[in-house]
Design a protein around this motif. Structure first.
Motif: not given
Length: 360
Positions: A97-100, A106-107, A122-129
């Motif tokens: 799996p990619v990250g956690a 890395g999370e 490349y992973v977008i995490d909008n909750f943490q911008a």
């Protein structure tokens, strides 16, 4: 500015116009959505292969909401259930799996979307911008602070980032443009495609970009227009317009998805564009457009050797789709050639299976 005028004309009149710094570039004709009833979609399919994905406790997902094949790896995103990307090799073996989920380095709190190139995931995490980068073996590399909320990402030829944003009904986030281009340090370099009153989307559309070797393809829900942005110069792009004639959605209803009924036709998914074909799903009905002959081809209503599922990823003449047992049984009933016995056994046990079409 002429750019804004051209965009307005394009949206109002559904005319295909090629945009480029060189104004002498030839115009392309629009493609009229007229289904060819005499040509079977199976006539475009050379063969099919099946990939049974390993069932692994660290690689369980419920939905294939985005699929990318890169460097002999298959990347699958289940956004709504697992909020994570899972990686398999092209034989179906689970890799990692990619990250956690979490707040540590890395999370992430969500995987809103992702992309892959020959260097990174490349992973977008909008909750943490944040934009998180991992190498192709899943090792965390670094985190970059996003300059806003974005729903999809693509990588340009020079390493710059292209992000998409789309007005979502009843959400307060507002932007002036739908595409933002940044350098690798997240400095905004350019913004494209002004948002306007006719723009509409809902949270069910996850991906706004697809890509091929030359272009990044952009499309938004309820739009009849496909943008082909040059991977090496994003300010250079052309457009393809699908003309649904009398079945096009009235402009006054394009702001409210709930008003769109079965009497209207539109492009639901962002199409995949190859030199020969355009492939996608038109309100859950897969289609293939023969670009040379400008034919719209759908699955046969009669018995046939092959049926095309919604394309999840396209590379050259290879089309990847997620296959469920109920769907498989229906296609067999309608005449499709049976899969190998070991694949049928996997399907009967509700294991994950991909079907790979080889187009002619």
């Amino acid at each position: 500015m002429l750019f804004h005028k051209y965009c307005t004309i394009l949206l109002l009149f559904s005319v295909i116009i090629s945009y480029k710094s060189n104004p002498s570039r030839e115009m392309e004709n629009s493609i009229i959505w007229k289904v060819d009833p005499h040509t079977k979609l199976s006539s475009y399919i050379d063969s099919v292969e099946y990939i049974a994905l390993e069932t692994h406790p660290d690689g369980l997902f419920n939905m294939v909401e985005k699929l990318v094949v890169q460097d002999d790896k298959i990347f699958i995103l289940d956004f709504r259930n697992c909020k994570q990307v899972f990686v398999f090799d092209t034989t179906g073996k689970f890799l990692f799996p990619v990250g956690a989920l979490g707040r540590a380095p890395g999370e992430f709190l969500e995987t809103r979307n992702f992309t892959v190139d020959s260097n990174y995931i490349y992973v977008i995490d909008n909750f943490q911008a944040r934009l998180l980068l991992y190498d192709l073996n899943g090792t965390y590399i670094e985190t970059k602070q996003l300059p806003g909320v974005f729903y999809d990402i693509a990588i340009l030829g020079n390493g710059d980032y292209m992000f998409s944003w789309q007005p979502l009904k009843d959400l307060p986030v507002k932007k002036e443009n739908k595409i933002t281009i940044t350098d690798r340090n997240m400095n905004v370099k350019k913004e494209l495609l002004p948002a306007n009153e006719s723009d509409c989307c809902n949270s069910t559309k996850l991906s706004f970009f697809t890509q091929n070797t030359e272009n990044i393809i952009y499309h938004t829900l309820l739009s009849d227009t496909i943008y082909l942005l040059d991977r090496h110069d994003a300010s250079t792009f052309s457009t393809l317009t699908i003309d649904f004639t009398n079945h096009s959605i009235p402009m006054k209803w394009r702001q409210d998805y709930s008003k769109v009924t079965e009497n209207y036709q539109y492009l639901y998914t962002t199409p995949f564009v190859t030199p020969k074909y355009i492939l996608g799903s038109n309100d859950s009905e897969p289609y293939l457009i023969d670009r040379k002959n400008k034919k719209v081809i759908l699955n046969s209503r009669d018995k046939d050797d092959y049926f095309l599922l919604d394309p999840d990823f396209v590379a050259g003449n290879k089309v990847f789709s997620y296959l469920l047992n109920d769907t498989y049984q229906a296609m067999i009933k309608d005449g499709m050639k049976r899969a190998p016995k070991e694949i049928e056994e996997k399907l009967e046990k509700d294991h994950y299976v991909l079907i790979k079409y080889i187009l002619k």
